[in-house]
Design a protein around this motif. Structure first.
Motif, PDB file in Angstrom:
ATOM      1  N   GLY A 232       0.814  -1.204   0.000  1.00 46.97           N
ATOM      2  CA  GLY A 232       0.000   0.000   0.000  1.00 46.97           C
ATOM      3  C   GLY A 232       0.847   1.252   0.000  1.00 46.97           C
ATOM      4  N   LEU A 233       1.900   1.253   0.832  1.00 48.24           N
ATOM      5  CA  LEU A 233       2.799   2.409   0.892  1.00 48.24           C
ATOM      6  C   LEU A 233       3.561   2.571  -0.416  1.00 48.24           C
ATOM      7  CD1 LEU A 233       4.052   4.670   2.594  1.00 48.24           C
ATOM      8  CD2 LEU A 233       5.750   3.018   3.411  1.00 48.24           C
ATOM      9  N   SER A 234       4.010   1.440  -0.988  1.00 44.03           N
ATOM     10  CA  SER A 234       4.761   1.484  -2.240  1.00 44.03           C
ATOM     11  C   SER A 234       3.917   2.050  -3.378  1.00 44.03           C
ATOM     12  CB  SER A 234       5.243   0.079  -2.600  1.00 44.03           C
ATOM     13  OG  SER A 234       5.888   0.067  -3.842  1.00 44.03           O
ATOM     14  N   ARG A 235       2.695   1.540  -3.502  1.00 45.90           N
ATOM     15  CA  ARG A 235       1.819   2.031  -4.571  1.00 45.90           C
ATOM     16  C   ARG A 235       1.372   3.465  -4.292  1.00 45.90           C
ATOM     17  NH1 ARG A 235       0.579  -1.839  -8.172  1.00 45.90           N
ATOM     18  NH2 ARG A 235       0.654  -4.023  -7.529  1.00 45.90           N
ATOM     19  N   GLY A 236       1.218   3.811  -3.038  1.00 45.73           N
ATOM     20  CA  GLY A 236       0.868   5.186  -2.697  1.00 45.73           C
ATOM     21  C   GLY A 236       1.969   6.152  -3.106  1.00 45.73           C
ATOM     22  N   MET A 237       3.233   5.759  -2.859  1.00 43.62           N
ATOM     23  CA  MET A 237       4.365   6.583  -3.277  1.00 43.62           C
ATOM     24  C   MET A 237       4.438   6.688  -4.798  1.00 43.62           C
ATOM     25  SD  MET A 237       5.831   8.006  -0.811  1.00 43.62           S
ATOM     26  CE  MET A 237       7.204   8.616  -1.784  1.00 43.62           C
ATOM     27  N   GLU A 238       4.110   5.590  -5.468  1.00 46.42           N
ATOM     28  CA  GLU A 238       4.085   5.607  -6.938  1.00 46.42           C
ATOM     29  C   GLU A 238       3.077   6.632  -7.438  1.00 46.42           C
ATOM     30  OE1 GLU A 238       2.763   2.722 -10.681  1.00 46.42           O
ATOM     31  OE2 GLU A 238       2.879   1.911  -8.644  1.00 46.42           O
ATOM     32  N   ALA A 239       1.885   6.627  -6.827  1.00 48.27           N
ATOM     33  CA  ALA A 239       0.843   7.576  -7.227  1.00 48.27           C
ATOM     34  C   ALA A 239       1.276   9.019  -6.956  1.00 48.27           C
ATOM     35  CB  ALA A 239      -0.457   7.265  -6.480  1.00 48.27           C
ATOM     36  N   ILE A 240       1.925   9.247  -5.815  1.00 48.41           N
ATOM     37  CA  ILE A 240       2.380  10.591  -5.460  1.00 48.41           C
ATOM     38  C   ILE A 240       3.441  11.085  -6.442  1.00 48.41           C
ATOM     39  CG2 ILE A 240       3.646  11.931  -3.728  1.00 48.41           C
ATOM     40  CD1 ILE A 240       2.227  10.232  -1.588  1.00 48.41           C
ATOM     41  N   VAL A 241       4.393  10.212  -6.779  1.00 51.39           N
ATOM     42  CA  VAL A 241       5.461  10.594  -7.713  1.00 51.39           C
ATOM     43  C   VAL A 241       4.885  10.922  -9.089  1.00 51.39           C
ATOM     44  CG1 VAL A 241       7.494   9.753  -8.943  1.00 51.39           C
ATOM     45  CG2 VAL A 241       7.267   9.321  -6.506  1.00 51.39           C
ATOM     46  N   ILE A 242       3.919  10.120  -9.548  1.00 54.08           N
ATOM     47  CA  ILE A 242       3.282  10.394 -10.842  1.00 54.08           C
ATOM     48  C   ILE A 242       2.541  11.719 -10.797  1.00 54.08           C
ATOM     49  CG2 ILE A 242       1.510   9.634 -12.470  1.00 54.08           C
ATOM     50  CD1 ILE A 242       2.230   6.762 -11.776  1.00 54.08           C
ATOM     51  N   ALA A 243       1.798  11.951  -9.710  1.00 56.08           N
ATOM     52  CA  ALA A 243       1.062  13.215  -9.565  1.00 56.08           C
ATOM     53  C   ALA A 243       2.021  14.413  -9.552  1.00 56.08           C
ATOM     54  CB  ALA A 243       0.230  13.184  -8.289  1.00 56.08           C
ATOM     55  N   LEU A 244       3.157  14.250  -8.872  1.00 50.20           N
ATOM     56  CA  LEU A 244       4.157  15.329  -8.833  1.00 50.20           C
ATOM     57  C   LEU A 244       4.747  15.587 -10.215  1.00 50.20           C
ATOM     58  CD1 LEU A 244       6.071  14.559  -5.499  1.00 50.20           C
ATOM     59  CD2 LEU A 244       4.559  16.501  -5.968  1.00 50.20           C
ATOM     60  N   SER A 245       5.011  14.523 -10.960  1.00 50.82           N
ATOM     61  CA  SER A 245       5.576  14.701 -12.305  1.00 50.82           C
ATOM     62  C   SER A 245       4.606  15.464 -13.204  1.00 50.82           C
ATOM     63  CB  SER A 245       5.922  13.346 -12.920  1.00 50.82           C
ATOM     64  OG  SER A 245       4.759  12.591 -13.194  1.00 50.82           O
ATOM     65  N   ILE A 246       3.302  15.160 -13.072  1.00 48.95           N
ATOM     66  CA  ILE A 246       2.291  15.885 -13.849  1.00 48.95           C
ATOM     67  C   ILE A 246       2.239  17.347 -13.425  1.00 48.95           C
ATOM     68  CG2 ILE A 246      -0.177  16.055 -14.372  1.00 48.95           C
ATOM     69  CD1 ILE A 246      -0.334  13.008 -13.954  1.00 48.95           C
ATOM     70  N   ALA A 247       2.265  17.567 -12.109  1.00 42.69           N
ATOM     71  CA  ALA A 247       2.222  18.935 -11.587  1.00 42.69           C
ATOM     72  C   ALA A 247       3.441  19.743 -12.027  1.00 42.69           C
ATOM     73  CB  ALA A 247       2.131  18.908 -10.062  1.00 42.69           C
ATOM     74  N   PHE A 248       4.614  19.133 -11.992  1.00 39.03           N
ATOM     75  CA  PHE A 248       5.842  19.820 -12.426  1.00 39.03           C
ATOM     76  C   PHE A 248       5.778  20.182 -13.908  1.00 39.03           C
ATOM     77  CE2 PHE A 248       8.461  17.596  -8.898  1.00 39.03           C
ATOM     78  CZ  PHE A 248       8.037  18.559  -7.988  1.00 39.03           C
ATOM     79  N   GLY A 249       5.270  19.253 -14.722  1.00 40.34           N
ATOM     80  CA  GLY A 249       5.175  19.503 -16.161  1.00 40.34           C
ATOM     81  C   GLY A 249       4.253  20.656 -16.479  1.00 40.34           C
ATOM     82  N   VAL A 250       3.070  20.652 -15.856  1.00 36.53           N
ATOM     83  CA  VAL A 250       2.110  21.743 -16.065  1.00 36.53           C
ATOM     84  C   VAL A 250       2.652  23.051 -15.490  1.00 36.53           C
ATOM     85  CG1 VAL A 250      -0.202  22.592 -15.508  1.00 36.53           C
ATOM     86  CG2 VAL A 250       0.123  20.185 -16.096  1.00 36.53           C
ATOM     87  N   GLY A 251       3.166  22.973 -14.274  1.00 34.60           N
ATOM     88  CA  GLY A 251       3.657  24.175 -13.598  1.00 34.60           C
ATOM     89  C   GLY A 251       4.800  24.847 -14.325  1.00 34.60           C
ATOM     90  N   LEU A 252       5.718  24.057 -14.879  1.00 37.06           N
ATOM     91  CA  LEU A 252       6.866  24.633 -15.590  1.00 37.06           C
ATOM     92  C   LEU A 252       6.418  25.420 -16.813  1.00 37.06           C
ATOM     93  CD1 LEU A 252       9.941  24.849 -15.961  1.00 37.06           C
ATOM     94  CD2 LEU A 252       9.836  22.721 -17.291  1.00 37.06           C
ATOM     95  N   VAL A 253       5.521  24.833 -17.589  1.00 38.74           N
ATOM     96  CA  VAL A 253       5.044  25.511 -18.800  1.00 38.74           C
ATOM     97  C   VAL A 253       4.268  26.782 -18.449  1.00 38.74           C
ATOM     98  CG1 VAL A 253       3.514  25.314 -20.805  1.00 38.74           C
ATOM     99  CG2 VAL A 253       5.012  23.413 -20.182  1.00 38.74           C
TER     100      VAL A 253
END
Length: 262
Positions: A232-253
């Motif tokens: 659960g913790l591993s998959r939760g971290m996976e979801a957080i990292v993916i969400a952060l990558s999306i946020a960084f991509g949108v935020g940078l542009v």
């Protein structure tokens, strides 16, 4: 007598290999860890000669031990690539029940699993088309206009084509989602600038929806509720990292765009 014992021992090893194969196919296609453990245990316990079975599954590996006679047999399977194919998960789940409730031989079971594993996914064109259409409707759900719906549909096509191409080069999911989100933001702003869209924010929301880690979040919650806290913790971290990558991509542009405007 010796031949019979050796033959039974060989069959037990084959049964273990069968269970590992079934579990690895499920895990590679996005199954929850508790479901994989249940399937592996069901297959191993389906034969009376197996005395003891214990499995431990994480998002990146399967560990199974079973006892035959006075010997403990253990097998470890490393899982690296994970994708989403709920059809295969359902087919393996049904297969395990069929195998446990019938006299199907281990060889027949392995052949059936190999057939399931070879089943191809939907063509990229179909996935891109329907994924883009779903993204367009998501933008409408958040208050977009019809023009924004069309823009979101077209932008998502470009995003999915690009991320699909990146996956062929074994690019990490962080970079893939970051680039996809950046392209979604850049194209959304461009469409608004040239008059093919009205609300860049609504178009972006729709375009990034196919990148959102919905399955990872769902599996994290279900594994945690089932008591598999490591998974659960591993998959939760996976979801957080993916969400952060999306946020960084949108935020940078968006940061580059607003700086240019100022």
């Amino acid at each position: 007598m010796v031949y019979s014992l050796e033959n039974e021992k060989k069959e037990t090893k084959e049964l273990l290999a069968l269970a590992i194969l079934a579990g690895s196919i499920m895990l590679k296609n996005g199954a929850e860890t508790y479901r994989v453990e249940d399937t592996v245990n069901r297959i191993c316990k389906s034969r009376e000669k197996t005395k003891y079975v214990e499995s431990f599954v994480t998002p990146t590996g399967i560990f199974v031990s079973l006892e035959y006679g006075n010997e403990i047999m253990t097998c470890v399977q490393r899982i690296k690539a994970i994708k989403i194919d709920l059809n295969k998960i359902d087919m393996i789940n049904n297969f395990s029940r069929k195998f446990a409730e019938s006299d199907m031989s281990i060889k027949e079971g392995i052949n059936e699993l190999k057939k399931i594993n070879k089943i191809t996914e939907y063509e990229s064109t179909i996935k891109i088309l329907w994924g883009s259409l779903a993204a367009g409707f998501f933008s409408l759900l958040f208050g977009a206009s019809f023009l924004d719906f069309i823009a979101s549909f077209i932008v998502t096509i470009f995003v999915l084509i690009f991320t699909t191409k990146l996956c062929k080069f074994n690019i990490t999911f962080f970079i893939s989602n970051f680039c996809g989100a950046a392209i979604a933001s850049a194209l959304s702003i461009l469409f608004v600038k040239i008059g093919l869209g009205e609300n860049a924010d609504k178009i972006i929301i729709g375009a990034i929806m196919p990148l959102v880690p919905g399955v990872a979040i769902t599996n994290a919650i279900r594994d945690t509720i089932s008591g598999d806290f490591i998974s659960g913790l591993s998959r939760g971290m996976e979801a957080i990292v993916i969400a952060l990558s999306i946020a960084f991509g949108v935020g940078l542009v968006l940061k580059i765009y607003f700086k240019g405007v100022i």
